[in-house]
Structure formats: structure tokens, C-alpha cells
Design a protein around this motif. Structure first.
Motif, PDB file in Angstrom:
ATOM      1  N   THR A   1      26.689  88.732  13.477  1.00 16.78           N
ATOM      2  CA  THR A   1      25.356  89.245  13.166  1.00 16.78           C
ATOM      3  C   THR A   1      24.972  90.342  14.150  1.00 16.78           C
ATOM      4  OG1 THR A   1      23.064  88.622  12.706  1.00 16.78           O
ATOM      5  CG2 THR A   1      24.105  87.512  14.578  1.00 16.78           C
TER       6      THR A   1
ATOM      7  N   SER B   1      22.679  88.713   8.320  1.00 17.65           N
ATOM      8  CA  SER B   1      21.583  89.321   9.087  1.00 17.65           C
ATOM      9  C   SER B   1      20.707  88.237   9.717  1.00 17.65           C
ATOM     10  CB  SER B   1      20.748  90.232   8.185  1.00 17.65           C
ATOM     11  OG  SER B   1      20.291  89.478   7.091  1.00 17.65           O
TER      12      SER B   1
ATOM     13  N   TYR C   1      29.563  88.538   7.525  1.00 18.08           N
ATOM     14  CA  TYR C   1      28.375  89.036   8.222  1.00 18.08           C
ATOM     15  C   TYR C   1      27.124  88.338   7.705  1.00 18.08           C
ATOM     16  CZ  TYR C   1      31.556  92.896   9.328  1.00 18.08           C
ATOM     17  OH  TYR C   1      32.614  93.642   9.764  1.00 18.08           O
TER      18      TYR C   1
ATOM     19  N   ILE D   1      25.397  95.949  10.966  1.00 18.26           N
ATOM     20  CA  ILE D   1      26.226  95.235   9.990  1.00 18.26           C
ATOM     21  C   ILE D   1      26.845  96.192   8.964  1.00 18.26           C
ATOM     22  CG2 ILE D   1      26.175  93.545   8.096  1.00 18.26           C
ATOM     23  CD1 ILE D   1      24.263  91.871   9.807  1.00 18.26           C
TER      24      ILE D   1
END
Ligand SMILES: NC(=O)c1ccc[n+]([C@@H]2O[C@H](COP(=O)([O-])OP(=O)(O)OC[C@H]3O[C@@H](n4cnc5c(N)ncnc54)[C@H](O)[C@@H]3O)[C@@H](O)[C@H]2O)c1
Length: 475
Positions: free
Chosen positions: A393, A412, A410, A398
């Protein structure tokens, strides 16, 4: 002043917007049509604090526009060249083909009195070669080299209020040389050997004066009028010195970081604490505390490729030995990435396969989305290569990381990254990561092991919350 900025990446887009904010009439030119489209709509193609605001204001004022057509540089008096100089494939040397292409494409649009101003970081000798190319075009334009020292994350303020200005300007024919001592002065005129390679006064004798008595210096002083008026230190010099100032500044900073990381390696086998060591030596004002944070090391689009390019150029010049230490600086830096990987593997125990590791950070540094040669992304990729289930993250990086390494997972959400993780690795020192509550984090992970690749967490607080804390160069 009418200005063109050629190359609208991390450097050029900020420079174009900042120049317009300072009151100039600016056109930004780039070969990347998608980037130009975004910029024209006021959307920066990358994350840089403060850039959206000055971009919107400059476009709104009518003083800033963007184009893919080099012909739009015609009519500008100053043309900044801010294209990339990445590391060449299969070599340490810089790839200057973008600079060459930009200047070649610009040359037919130049007029007498125009000034082409190189901002890209280039191997020493490039400016002299480009000056000859511009001379051969017969336009009557000239070239200056004005290296850029902005820091990503602080690029806007660094451009508007630089900590110093360096102008590398062409040698004036000696006949045009200005009197070195003002009339009536009792000071002795400097002898010829006190003159710089450029054939006129060097920085040492001229820096106190902002009136260069050189047309290109006067032009640059007009561009940077606000900074010059506020007393920004100014070094006026020749091309070679200006080119070397930039690479030697980066070489020095890289060396300082690798120095403390070398001390971290020694600390690791002696039980010493490199953070206390850095504090203690940093109190010596000759050393200073800045750039003495031991950790996973430096990265980004500048330091790594600049020290390699410097080494390659010095070797070409027969002086490889003079900067051979930079190879060690590079090696120390890369070893620190490996150290973080090793600590993580050790923390995971016998098997790493499919264990979940939360990697906090992807950008090469906080307040940036730049993942070029990022230690954080490198660590994530290496762990994934070992079969670890990496969940990474980053507040901003990203999209760029995914573009380069789509194989990584990935998120967020910091919480989603931490949830069920067998180990946590901090590799970019974003303030939000440094501020994580270790008690909260302990309640959602599976394994309470944290590897602090930036020595930014409060080890005492994390240990008190039940974590096994591992820093770099710390017991
Ligand atoms: N990023 C920084 O913090 C920083 C700081 C100081 C110096 N520099 C130096 O500035 C230069 C640019 O770095 P950057 O980070 O902005 O790179 P970048 O890759 O973000 O931007 C370079 C831009 O140049 C454009 N370009 C390439 N060829 C072109 C051409 N022929 N005509 C017009 N545009 C062209 C590319 O499309 C790209 O948008 C490099 O030499 C770098 O070392 C960068």
C-alpha cells in the motif's frame, strides 16, 4: 518574458507552472501527447504537493499552455530543456539521446538572441557539445546550463525559491571581456590565470555581483528576477563546472546516506544503535544531522542513476579512480534492500510461501508517487519473487507501481494491507505510516513482527504493544 519548457515531467511540468506563476508567458512542450492533454486540462500527470494549485492558477491566468508541437517554442526568448536522462540499458552511463533529440528538434525554431537553458542532469561535456550543435544551426542563439536542485515532494517551493542558482555560461570572446575592476577602484585587476575556463570572471570573483555583464547571465537574471532580488546565492561559471555541480551534489548526498548505512551494518554486528550514533555525530556542525537517517537507502529518478552516470563519465575521462568510491556507495545502498528482505524472511520463520506480508510504501520517498528505482518497490518485488503473498500500500504510488509490477497485490487501504499479515514492513516513511497506532495494528495482524526499514517507528511503543520490532542498524 516568453519562455518554452521542453520536457514536462517531474522537473519540467513544475518548472513551467512555476515560471508562469512568477509572471512569465510559458509554453510547455512534450512528445507525450497524453501528458500534454492532462496538463492542458490542469491535471498534473504525477503527484506533487502544490502543483495542482499553481497549474490551475497559471492556466487560468492565460500565461501557461501546453503543446506537443516544437514549433510552438518559436518566439520564446528562453527555452528550458528538461527532458529525461535515464540510465542507459546495459550500461551505467546516462542516456542523453532525449536531450540531443530535444535540442535538435528545437534548433530550427531558434532566433538570434534566444537562450537555450539546459536543466537536465547531464554528463560533463554535454553542454559544450550542444552549444556547438546550436552554433552550427546558424540561428545566433546561445546555450547556458542551469542545473536543477529541486526535491520531489517540495518541487514547487524549491523552484520558486531555490536555495541557490548556478549559471554555466559560454565563454565570451576575450575582446568582449568586461573590465574586471570598476573605474576608480583601488582593487587590483585579477590576472588572466584568475579567470575561469570560460575566459571571464569565475564564480569566486563574480558571485557577489548579480549583474553578470554577460548577455546570457542578464537573461537568466531576468528569468529568476524574484529569486535574484531576494538574495539567492548565485554561482556564475562555465559549462563544465555547472554540469559537475549537479552530479557532485548528488554524489555527496548519496555518499552521506551510504556512509550512515555502512555504520548501520557495523552497528548490526556490534549491538550499537545507528540512530543514536547519527544524532551524536550530527551535533557536529561540520557533519550535520541531515541525510544521516539509516534505512533501506536511496532511490528515485536521480541519485542512483546520477552516481552511476558520474562513474561512467569519469572512466571515459580516464579518471575512474577518482570516483571509484561511488561504486561502493551504490553497493552499500543496494545491500540495505537485501537486508530488509532478509530480516523479513527471518521473521517469517521456516516457510515464506504464501505468508502474507504488508509492505507499507512503494514510492522512493514520501510526498511523491515516483517509483523509479524505489527501494520500497524493490523490496516488495523481491519478497514476491520468494513466494511471499505481498500486499502493498502507498498513499500515492500504487498506480505507478502497478504499471511496472502488475504481479503484486495492491490496496489503498492500510487496514486491508495489515489485516491477517504475518509481518509488516515499513519502507517509505509517509507520515501516516509513522503515525500507525501499534495497539490497533496488533489487533488486526496475524503475526506481530514489524521491520522498520526507515527507522521511523517508535520502537518502545511498538514493543509495548506486543510487537517484535526490527530496525536497521538498531539492536
Ligand atoms: N525529478 C527530479 O526531482 C529532478 C531533479 C533535478 C534534476 N532532474 C533531472 O531533470 C531531467 C528530467 O527529469 P524528470 O524527473 O522530470 O524526468 P521525466 O521522465 O519525469 O520527464 C522527462 C520528460 O521529457 C519528455 N521528453 C523526452 N524526450 C523529449 C523530446 N525530444 N522533446 C520533448 N519532450 C521530451 C518525456 O516525455 C517526459 O515527459 C533529468 O535529467 C533528471 O535527472 C530531475
Amino acid at each position: 518574458m516568453k519562455i518554452s519548457v521542453i520536457g514536462c515531467g517531474y522537473l519540467g511540468a513544475v518548472h513551467a507552472a512555476a515560471m508562469a506563476e512568477l509572471g512569465h508567458d510559458v509554453v510547455g512542450i512534450d512528445v507525450d501527447a497524453a501528458k500534454i492533454e492532462q496538463l492542458s486540462q490542469g491535471h498534473p500527470p504525477f503527484y506533487e504537493p502544490g502543483l495542482p494549485e499553481i497549474l490551475a492558477s497559471a492556466i487560468g491566468s492565460g500565461r501557461l499552455r501546453f503543446s506537443t508541437d516544437m514549433a510552438d517554442a518559436r518566439g520564446s526568448r528562453v527555452h528550458f530543456v528538461a527532458v529525461g536522462t535515464p540510465q542507459q540499458q546495459g550500461s551505467n552511463a546516462a542516456d542523453v539521446s532525449y536531450v540531443d533529440a530535444a535540442v535538435t528538434a528545437l534548433a530550427p525554431h531558434l532566433s538570434a538572441g534566444d537562450l537555450v537553458v539546459g536543466k537536465s542532469t547531464v554528463p560533463v561535456g554535454t553542454a559544450g557539445r550542444l552549444a556547438a550543435l546550436i552554433d552550427a544551426s546558424g540561428s545566433g542563439a546561445s546555450l547556458a546550463w542551469n542545473p536543477e536542485f529541486l526535491r520531489e515532494g517540495f518541487a514547487v517551493q524549491d523552484t520558486v525559491k531555490p536555495d541557490r542558482l548556478v549559471y554555466g555560461v559560454r565563454a565570451l570572446p576575450l575582446a568582449e571581456e568586461v573590465p574586471l575592476v570598476e573605474e576608480g577602484s583601488t582593487k587590483e585587476a585579477p590576472s588572466r590565470n584568475q579567470l575561469g575556463a570560460a575566459g571571464f570572471e569565475t564564480a569566486a570573483s563574480r558571485a557577489s555581483s548579480t549583474s553578470g555583464n554577460h548577455p546570457d547571465v542578464d537573461t537568466l537574471n531576468e528569468v529568476y528576477a524574484a529569486a535574484v532580488a531576494s538574495g539567492t546565492p548565485l554561482v556564475i561559471t562555465d559549462y563544465a563546472t555547472a554540469e559537475l555541480v549537479k552530479v557532485s551534489a548528488n554524489a555527496f548526498l548519496a555518499t552521506k546516506i551510504s556512509f550512515i548505512n555502512a555504520m548501520a551494518e557495523i552497528a548490526e554486528v556490534t549491538g550499537a544503535d545507528v540512530t543514536q550514533l547519527a544524532d551524536a555525530i550530527g551535533f557536529d556542525t561540520r557533519i550535520g544531522r541531515r541525510f544521516l537517517n539509516a534505512g533501506v537507502g536511496f532511490g528515485g529518478g536521480c541519485l542512483p542513476k546520477d552516481i552511476r552516470a558520474f562513474t561512467a563519465r569519469a572512466e571515459e575521462l580516464g579518471r575512474g579512480q577518482s570516483v571509484a568510491f561511488l561504486k561502493e556507495v551504490d553497493a552499500i545502498n543496494l545491500r540495505r534492500r537485501q537486508r530488509v528482505v532478509d530480516l523479513t524472511v527471518e521473521a517469517l520463520g521456516d516457510t515464506v510461501w504464501d505468508k502474507k506480508v504488508a509492505v507499507l510504501g512503494l514510492a522512493f520517498k514520501p510526498h511523491s508517487d515516483d517509483v523509479r528505482d524505489s527501494p520500497a518497490l524493490d523490496v516488495a518485488v523481491q519478497l514476491r519473487g520468494l513466494g511471499v503473498n505481498v500486499v502493498a500500500t502507498d498513499p500515492q504510488a500504487i498506480a505507478n507501481a502497478r504499471g511496472r509490477h502488475p504481479q503484486l497485490t495492491y490496496t489503498s487501504s492500510l487496514e486491508a494491507a495489515l489485516e491477517g499479515a504475518d509481518a509488516v514492513v515499513l519502507v517509505t516513511e509517509w507520515p501516516e505510516f509513522a503515525a500507525i497506532d501499534p495497539v490497533w495494528a496488533a489487533s488486526i495482524v496475524r503475526g506481530r513482527v514489524v521491520i522498520d526499514g526507515r527507522n521511523r517507528l517508535d520502537a518502545v511503543a511498538w514493543r509495548a504493544a506486543g510487537w517484535t520490532y526490527k530496525g536497521l542498524g538498531r539492536p
